[in-house]
Scaffold this active site. Sequence first.
Site, PDB file in Angstrom:
ATOM      1  N   SER A 280      53.951 -32.078  19.514  1.00 55.56           N
ATOM      2  CA  SER A 280      53.751 -31.484  18.438  1.00 55.56           C
ATOM      3  C   SER A 280      54.629 -30.177  18.358  1.00 55.56           C
ATOM      4  O   SER A 280      54.550 -29.507  19.511  1.00 55.56           O
ATOM      5  CB  SER A 280      52.536 -31.087  18.086  1.00 55.56           C
TER       6      SER A 280
HETATM    7  C1  LIG Z   1      51.027 -29.537  12.157  1.00 57.04           C
HETATM    8  O1  LIG Z   1      50.509 -28.607  11.311  1.00 57.04           O
HETATM    9  C2  LIG Z   1      50.484 -29.077   9.974  1.00 57.04           C
HETATM   10  C3  LIG Z   1      49.507 -28.372   9.095  1.00 57.04           C
HETATM   11  O2  LIG Z   1      50.009 -26.670   9.065  1.00 57.04           O
HETATM   12  C4  LIG Z   1      50.163 -30.550   9.817  1.00 57.04           C
HETATM   13  O3  LIG Z   1      50.234 -30.877   8.375  1.00 57.04           O
HETATM   14  C5  LIG Z   1      51.082 -31.156  10.435  1.00 57.04           C
HETATM   15  O4  LIG Z   1      51.155 -32.407  10.244  1.00 57.04           O
HETATM   16  C6  LIG Z   1      51.284 -30.717  11.924  1.00 57.04           C
HETATM   17  N1  LIG Z   1      52.391 -30.534  12.034  1.00 57.04           N
HETATM   18  C7  LIG Z   1      52.681 -29.390  11.733  1.00 57.04           C
HETATM   19  C8  LIG Z   1      53.692 -28.998  12.434  1.00 57.04           C
HETATM   20  O5  LIG Z   1      52.514 -28.691  10.708  1.00 57.04           O
END
Ligand SMILES: *[C@@H]1O[C@H](CO)[C@@H](O)[C@H](O)[C@H]1NC(C)=O
Length: 741
Positions: A280
Amino acid sequence: MFRLILATIVASCWMAVSSAQLIAGVGSADITPPIGELNMMGYAALGQDSRGIHFRLKARAFIFASSLTSPRFVYVSTDTAAMSLVAKGMAITALHSMFGSDPAASYYSDENILLSATHGHSGTGGYNDDFLYQVTSFGVIPGSREAIANGVAAAIYAAHHDLVQNAGSPNTLAIGQGFCDNCSINRSPFAYNNNPAAERAKYGVDHDQYFPVVTVKNSARLRGVASWMPVHGTSMNETNELVSGDNKGAASYFFENDQRKAGNPSFVAAFGQSNAGDVSPNTSGGRCTDTGAPCDGTASSCGGKYQKCIARGPGYEEGGMRLSTKLIGTYQYHAAKAVAESSATPMTGSRVDFRHAYVNMSNVQVNVDGQMIKTCLPSMGSSFAAGTIDGTATSLSAQGANSSNPFLSFIRDLILTTPTPELTACQLPKPILLPTGMLNVPYPWQPQILPLQLGIIGSKLAIIGLPAEITTMAGRRLREAVLNVLVADGVLDKDATVAVAGLSNTYASYTSTFEEYEIQSYEAASTIYGPRTLDAYIQLFTQMAHSFTDPSAAVPKGTPPVNHSAKDLSLVTPVVLDAPPIGKKFGDVTAQPIAAAVVGDVVTAQFACAHPRNGDGNHNAGLNGGPSFMTVEQLQGNNWVTFLDDSVWDTTYAWYRDGVAASLCNVEWWVGETIPVPSGTYRFRLYGMAKASVPIVGDIFTPISGASNSFTVSPSKTGNCPNNRRRGASGAPTTPIKTFC
Ligand SMILES: *[C@@H]1O[C@H](CO)[C@@H](O)[C@H](O)[C@H]1NC(C)=O
Ligand SMILES: *[C@@H]1O[C@H](CO)[C@@H](O)[C@H](O)[C@H]1NC(C)=O
Ligand SMILES: *[C@@H]1O[C@H](CO)[C@@H](O)[C@H](O)[C@H]1NC(C)=O
Ligand SMILES: *[C@@H]1O[C@H](CO)[C@@H](O)[C@H](O)[C@H]1NC(C)=O
Ligand SMILES: *[C@@H]1O[C@H](CO)[C@@H](O)[C@H](O)[C@H]1NC(C)=O
Ligand SMILES: *[C@@H]1O[C@H](CO)[C@@H](O)[C@H](O)[C@H]1NC(C)=O
C-alpha cells in the site's frame, strides 16, 4: 577439460557477437476513458463514478531490439486498474491498421507485446472481459476498451518510429536499482509473517524497496526510463471521482514534465506495476475510522473489524489524497531519476526474445516435492468481501445483494451455488464465498485460460508478464526461480535482473504464497486457483525460461480463451439530453475567476456545460492538438493561445448535474504548481458536446464552448505562496488548502 576449453571458446565468440548494441524506441499516448457517471475500476465501490479529470491517463511503450531486422519485445505500461485480452486484441488490430502496407507491422504481435496495468484506481472501468470484474460497472462501458486499445496502438506506433529514427545513433541502455524506503508499506503483515522466518530474514523488510530501473539514452540525451516499483495505485481513495493516474501516473507526469521544461519533450517515463499485491502507498498506516487511533498491529483491524481500519497516505493531514498521490509519485520519480543520473550497469548482450503461452490455470499439475497437486477452478474466499486497509469490496459481497445494481441480483441468485466437494477440498483452507469457476452465466466470472509471457532483453534483463496482482514474497520467489534458470542456462548474466510486470494482458485477481494462503487474508482469498497457484506459475515460467535454450522444455502455445465479447452485457444508461441551466446558454460562465491572481493561488471558474460522456466537443483543443474539456489560455498580443489543458496536474475539470438535464462544470488552476507561469493575462475555456433528441431525426450532438473573463497572474509577493487559498469571483480566500510551497 576439453569441454571447459570449448566452453571458453564459445563464450568468447559469444562476447564478440554480444558487443552488438541493444536499441530501443519509446512512445506514449492518451488512454483517458469516457467519463461522466461511469463507475471507476479498482475499489469495486458502487457510486464511485467518474465526473471529471485531474490529469489524463497514458499508455507508455518501450520497444527493445538488437537491430531493425531482429525480433522485438514491447513493454507497455498503461494507467489502468487492470488489463483485458479483448482490449489487447483490439489494440493489435488498430496498430496493424496504422502500419497499413508497411511490412514492419509483422514485428508486433500478441506474443511479443506485453500490456501491464499500473493498477491506478481512478479510471473508468467496464473494459474487463470476465463478469466478476464488470459487476460494479454495470457491465461493459462503451468506449472504455476503445480508449485503451487506440492509445496503446498509438503509443507502440510512436515507439516504433522512435526506434527507427534512433537506430543509427549510439543507443545506451543501462539498468540499475532504484531505492525508496518511504513509498510503501505492507498492508497484510500478518499474512506475510507466515512465510518461513529464514526466507523473511533474507530480505529484512516486508515489501520491496529496491526496484529495477532501465534507462535509454542517446549520448547525453535521456530518451526513456522504465521502472518497476511495487506499490498499489490507491493513493487516491474511493471518494475520488476525477480521473487520475494515481501515484504511478503522477511519478511519470513529474519526471516527463521536468524533462519537458528542460527541453526534452519526447522523453517517456514508465512507472510500471510489479509485485504490489500486498503493498500500500498509505505509508502513515492504518487508522480506525471511528476513533482515529492506529489499528491493532498484527491484524489490521479495529476491535476485530477490518472494515474500520483504513490506512492514510503521507499527505493525509496536510493535503488529503491529492497530496499523498503527489508525495508517493515524487518519491518514486526521485528514486528512478537517481538511477538515470548514476552510472547504472550497461545492458550488454544482444539477444531479444520472448515466449508466450495460453495456459488453463485451473488445470495445472504442480510438482510439489515430487507430489503432483492440481490447481483448482477459480474461487473467491470470504476475506475478499472484507477488503483491506486500502478499502473494502463489500458492495460485491452478500451484503450488497439487495442494492439497486441489477448486476448484483446475479450474485444474489448465484451466490447460492454451492461449491462441489472437490472444489471445496481443492481450495482449502479457503472458505469459498464465490465459486466463480462454476459460474458461467451470463459468461465466465473469472478467467481460466491465462496469457503467460516472458521476454529477455540482452543478458541483463528479463520481464515476466504475469496476469495477476502478486504479493511481495510471491513475486520474489517467482523472480528468483526464473533468474536461476536463465543464469544457469547462460541466457542471462549472474548480475542480471528479472522484473515482474504485474497485472499483464488480462486480470486474474491475486497470487499469494502457499504460507500466506493459509492465513486467508484478502490477497489469499483472492488467489483464485487455490493454494498452489504460485507454485504453478513458478513451474510454468521456469519451463518457459528454460525453453530459450532447450526448445523441448517449451510450454505449448495453447489457444486464447473464447472471446465472448459479442455477448457483453452493458446496462449503462445513456445520457438522455442536455439542457442549459434556466436562464443560461451552454458555455455561459456561472462563476467568474478572480480578476488578479498570484502564483500559488488556486483560481476557479464555473460554466454552464454539457454531460462529459457526450465528448469534449473539440477533439484537439488541448496542447499539441490533444483532446481537452478545458484549457487555460494566455493572451499573446491580440491572440489567445492555449497555455494548459486538462492533461496537466495543475488543472482540474469537474462536472456536476444541476437539476434533471442541466450541467455545471467547475474548472480549477493551481497556478504555477508544476508548470511555471509567466506574469500576464489568462482566461479559462470550456469545451463540451450537448445532446438533443429530435423526433424522427434522432440524437443530435452540438459542440459547445465558453470563455471566462480574463484575469492577471503576477509573481507571489513573498515568493512564499501566501495565497494558498481557492479563489473564486469575490477574490475572498475560501477553503484553505495546503498547496505546493
Ligand atoms: C489508503 O487510504 C485511503 C483512505 O485515506 C483508502 O480509501 C484507500 O483505499 C487506501 N489507500 C489509500 C492510499 O488511501
Ligand atoms: C479520502 O480522502 C479524503 C482526503 O482527501 C478524506 O477526507 C476522506 O475521509 C477519505 N475517505 C476515505 C473513505 O478514506
Ligand atoms: C522519501 O524518500 C525520498 C527519496 O529517498 C526523499 O527524497 C524524501 O525526502 C523522503 N521523504 C520523507 C518524508 O521521508
Ligand atoms: C480448464 O480446466 C478445467 C479443469 O480441468 C476444466 O474444467 C475447464 O473446462 C478448462 N477450461 C477450458 C476453457 O478449457
Ligand atoms: C434483502 O432483502 C430481503 C427482502 O427484502 C431480506 O429478506 C433480506 O434479508 C435482505 N438481505 C440482505 C443481505 O440485506
Ligand atoms: C473479440 O471479439 C470482438 C467482437 O466482439 C472483436 O472486436 C475483437 O477483435 C475480438 N478479439 C480478439 C482478440 O479476437
